[in-house]
Design an enzyme around this catalytic site. Structure first.
Site, PDB file in Angstrom:
ATOM      1  N   TYR A 153       0.786  -1.288  -0.155  1.00 34.65           N
ATOM      2  CA  TYR A 153       0.012   0.040  -0.119  1.00 34.65           C
ATOM      3  C   TYR A 153       0.872   1.278  -0.072  1.00 34.65           C
ATOM      4  O   TYR A 153       1.576   1.318   0.933  1.00 34.65           O
ATOM      5  CB  TYR A 153      -0.890   0.112   1.207  1.00 34.65           C
ATOM      6  CG  TYR A 153      -2.145  -0.773   1.066  1.00 34.65           C
ATOM      7  CD1 TYR A 153      -3.366  -0.313   0.243  1.00 34.65           C
ATOM      8  CD2 TYR A 153      -2.119  -2.210   1.816  1.00 34.65           C
ATOM      9  CE1 TYR A 153      -4.465  -1.146   0.226  1.00 34.65           C
ATOM     10  CE2 TYR A 153      -3.301  -2.797   1.754  1.00 34.65           C
ATOM     11  CZ  TYR A 153      -4.200  -2.434   0.903  1.00 34.65           C
ATOM     12  OH  TYR A 153      -5.577  -3.093   0.732  1.00 34.65           O
ATOM     13  N   GLU A 154       0.529   2.273  -0.839  1.00 36.02           N
ATOM     14  CA  GLU A 154       1.197   3.515  -1.088  1.00 36.02           C
ATOM     15  C   GLU A 154       0.288   4.764  -0.803  1.00 36.02           C
ATOM     16  O   GLU A 154       1.196   5.853  -0.506  1.00 36.02           O
ATOM     17  CB  GLU A 154       1.951   3.582  -2.408  1.00 36.02           C
ATOM     18  CG  GLU A 154       2.962   2.107  -2.651  1.00 36.02           C
ATOM     19  CD  GLU A 154       3.565   2.475  -4.131  1.00 36.02           C
ATOM     20  OE1 GLU A 154       3.328   3.401  -4.702  1.00 36.02           O
ATOM     21  OE2 GLU A 154       4.313   1.259  -4.275  1.00 36.02           O
TER      22      GLU A 154
END
Length: 304
Positions: A153-154
């Site tokens: 996840y970014e």
């Protein structure tokens, strides 16, 4: 005579300490090679990649996202968004059957949703997200005969603490249920990203096996010394973790494979700090003939 004896004792003690630390450092090197695959839908297959039988090889399918195909968040109900025409359950089984040193994982999140907008980590609540994630991911992992997960996840619409609880409990549950045997995280040097992964590491670092740090997210053209400095910094940030070094196939960020990456790896290996190498990505390397994958694996396979 007493003074001389003390000097001899100190000398031998120093040798013991040095020998112990050297042995520990040597043991820290790893032959782990990992590569992301399937995000760009260009037809790359597992069988396209050269696999050195003297390394541990992890394919990482990219990505499973808790979004619908129309980019609506689903609160932990994950769907597959990698190239399912070319990376199928039978092909996972085939590559693992032909290569006992191969394992296959899936990566969660990534940069963008199907519509090209950011793929946010956006749970409704910890408990509801966790329930959905465990159920949906168990189904995907078992149907594809996968071995592990990677957390990439970014973008976030949650606090670091909620992210830590959701992901930490997810990994713990999947491991305790025997669904996966390893887990990794894939942070990079961004303030929001680091704050979320730091919270996860503080609370659940014990269940994270590898840190796939995205060193290619640094500016293009950094020096070997700068790269090694960044490695030391991130090794402190994820203290006690196995921080892997990395490059992007086209060399567009960080220290490229044509510009000193392997020099840096050799330095780390000589110090007992080369915990593995990962690459983004097989899709991009397909047109390059996987030259740098071969070089990476050859270096990792060297026992000294």
């Amino acid at each position: 005579m007493e003074y001389s004896s003390k000097l001899i004792f100190i000398f031998h003690l120093t040798l013991i300490i040095f020998s112990t630390s050297s042995s520990s450092a040597a043991a820290a090197n790893s032959n782990l090679f990992r590569e992301y695959i399937g995000a760009e839908f260009n037809g790359v297959k597992f069988s396209d990649l050269p696999i050195n039988q003297n390394v541990d090889f992890h394919f990482i399918l990219s990505f499973a996202i808790d979004y619908t195909t129309t980019s609506t968040p689903t609160n932990g109900n994950f769907n597959v968004f990698w190239d399912t025409d070319n990376l199928t359950p039978p092909q996972v089984s085939a590559i693992k059957s032909r290569n006992p040193n191969v394992k296959v994982a899936l990566s969660l999140g990534g940069d963008t949703a199907p519509d090209g907008h950011p793929a946010y980590f956006n749970p409704t609540s910890v408990e509801s997200w966790l329930t959905n994630a465990v159920a949906s991911l168990t189904k995907i992992i078992q149907s594809y005969n996968l071995d592990g997960i990677d957390i990439d996840y970014e973008h976030f619409k949650s606090t670091p603490e909620v992210f830590a609880e959701c992901i930490g409990r997810l990994v713990s549950t999947l491991k305790n249920n025997g669904v996966i045997s390893f887990a990794s995280i894939a942070p990079f040097d961004d303030e929001q990203v680091q704050s979320h992964y730091a919270a996860l590491w503080r609370s659940y670092g014990r269940v994270i096996d590898y840190v796939n740090f995205q060193f290619y997210a640094y500016d293009e053209g950094i020096s070997v010394e700068k790269f090694l400095g960044y490695f030391a910094e991130q090794s402190l940030n994820y203290g006690g973790g196995k921080v892997l070094v990395s490059f992007i196939s086209d060399g567009s960020g960080g220290l490229g494979p044509r510009d000193g990456f392997f020099t840096a790896c050799s330095r780390l290996k000589s110090e007992g700090n080369l915990h593995g190498i990962f690459v983004w990505s097989a899709d991009d390397s397909l047109g390059l003939g996987f030259k740098y994958e071969k070089m990476s694996q050859s270096l990792l396979a060297i026992s000294h």
